[in-house]
Scaffold this motif. Structure first.
Motif, PDB file in Angstrom:
ATOM      1  N   ALA A  31       0.893  -0.940   0.100  1.00 50.28           N
ATOM      2  CA  ALA A  31       0.152   0.106   0.099  1.00 50.28           C
ATOM      3  C   ALA A  31       0.690   1.413  -0.084  1.00 50.28           C
ATOM      4  O   ALA A  31       1.774   1.177   0.556  1.00 50.28           O
ATOM      5  N   SER A  32       0.451   2.424  -0.567  1.00 46.09           N
ATOM      6  CA  SER A  32       1.087   3.618  -0.722  1.00 46.09           C
ATOM      7  C   SER A  32       0.905   4.484   0.445  1.00 46.09           C
ATOM      8  O   SER A  32       0.074   5.075   0.814  1.00 46.09           O
ATOM      9  N   VAL A  33       1.840   3.978   1.745  1.00 40.30           N
ATOM     10  CA  VAL A  33       1.550   4.839   2.956  1.00 40.30           C
ATOM     11  C   VAL A  33       2.882   5.365   3.319  1.00 40.30           C
ATOM     12  O   VAL A  33       3.846   4.677   3.269  1.00 40.30           O
ATOM     13  N   ASP A  44       7.814   5.331   1.286  1.00 39.25           N
ATOM     14  CA  ASP A  44       6.886   4.828   0.697  1.00 39.25           C
ATOM     15  C   ASP A  44       7.177   3.629   0.149  1.00 39.25           C
ATOM     16  O   ASP A  44       7.840   3.476  -0.946  1.00 39.25           O
ATOM     17  N   SER A  46       5.697   1.096  -1.329  1.00 36.90           N
ATOM     18  CA  SER A  46       5.282   0.817  -2.561  1.00 36.90           C
ATOM     19  C   SER A  46       6.002   1.390  -3.846  1.00 36.90           C
ATOM     20  O   SER A  46       5.941   0.954  -4.964  1.00 36.90           O
ATOM     21  N   LEU A 134      -0.314   1.721   7.556  1.00 29.89           N
ATOM     22  CA  LEU A 134       0.231   0.698   6.790  1.00 29.89           C
ATOM     23  C   LEU A 134      -0.552  -0.543   7.385  1.00 29.89           C
ATOM     24  O   LEU A 134      -1.066  -1.500   6.697  1.00 29.89           O
ATOM     25  N   ALA A 137      -3.887  -0.759   6.302  1.00 32.09           N
ATOM     26  CA  ALA A 137      -4.247  -0.653   4.533  1.00 32.09           C
ATOM     27  C   ALA A 137      -3.774  -2.089   4.230  1.00 32.09           C
ATOM     28  O   ALA A 137      -4.140  -2.776   3.206  1.00 32.09           O
ATOM     29  N   MET A 138      -2.737  -2.732   5.004  1.00 29.44           N
ATOM     30  CA  MET A 138      -2.145  -4.078   4.556  1.00 29.44           C
ATOM     31  C   MET A 138      -2.846  -5.157   5.397  1.00 29.44           C
ATOM     32  O   MET A 138      -2.703  -6.530   5.025  1.00 29.44           O
TER      33      MET A 138
END
Length: 192
Positions: A31-33, A44, A46, A134, A137-138
């Motif tokens: 994930a873009s975090v 980031d 990602s 994160l 998100a993941m």
């Protein structure tokens, strides 16, 4: 190689079990975090090109401050400092095996992480997911202790933003870096 940190007797500490919490991560895009790093950068995962190794751990203790009650009896909780020292001691070897970036990851505040990174002389940054962005998100595996949400111990090998390999559960923690080195060594050996 620096002198390794004195690890506890792992036979006296309960080992974590594979509860399947990371199975879906293999092959997933990160994930873009943006995460705050101990070196002042924002990272980031990602967006990083090449091979990245991220070892996640619950929390590094601070000298003079007691861990949460029952810490040693929480499967997989104990061993964050020996794990970080292991990655420190294998840093050059990991780089030689094609690791472009190495990071520790926890939900601790950046100031606590900075103290640990300096005290342990880590040649790499630790990333903070204190706001749990994160983690959410993941859907990363966590547990609660002392009123804190902490990461369970796992290691990700990420290649160009996608998870290539997951090590979980990680035990004993001071062998985590060796496990990654062995895996990378097998992948980089020429075919016979």
């Amino acid at each position: 190689m620096q002198t390794p940190f004195a690890a506890p007797d792992w036979t006296t500490i309960p080992a974590p079990v594979d509860d399947g919490a990371t199975r879906r991560l293999a092959g997933a895009r990160m994930a873009s975090v943006p995460l705050q790093a101990t070196n002042g950068a924002t990272v980031d995962l990602s967006a990083l090109p090449g091979r990245v190794v991220v070892y996640a751990y619950p929390m590094t203790g601070k000298p003079g401050i007691e861990p949460p009650d029952g810490w040693d009896m929480i499967p997989g909780a104990r061993g964050c400092t020996p794990q970080s020292c292991s990655f420190r001691d294998h840093f050059a070897e990991l780089k030689a095996l094609g690791v472009d970036h190495l990071f520790g990851l926890s939900t601790q505040p950046p100031d606590d992480q900075r103290e640990a990174a300096e005290r342990l002389h880590l040649p790499f940054a630790i990333l903070s997911d204190q706001p749990l962005k994160l983690v959410r998100a993941m859907n990363l595996p966590t547990f609660e202790a002392g009123g804190m949400t902490l990461l369970k111990r796992f290691t990700l090998v990420i290649n160009d933003g996608a998870v290539e390999q997951v090590f979980y559960p990680v035990f004993p923690p001071d062998q985590s870096a060796s496990d990654v080195v062995n895996w990378l060594s097998k992948r980089t050996q020429p075919s016979l």
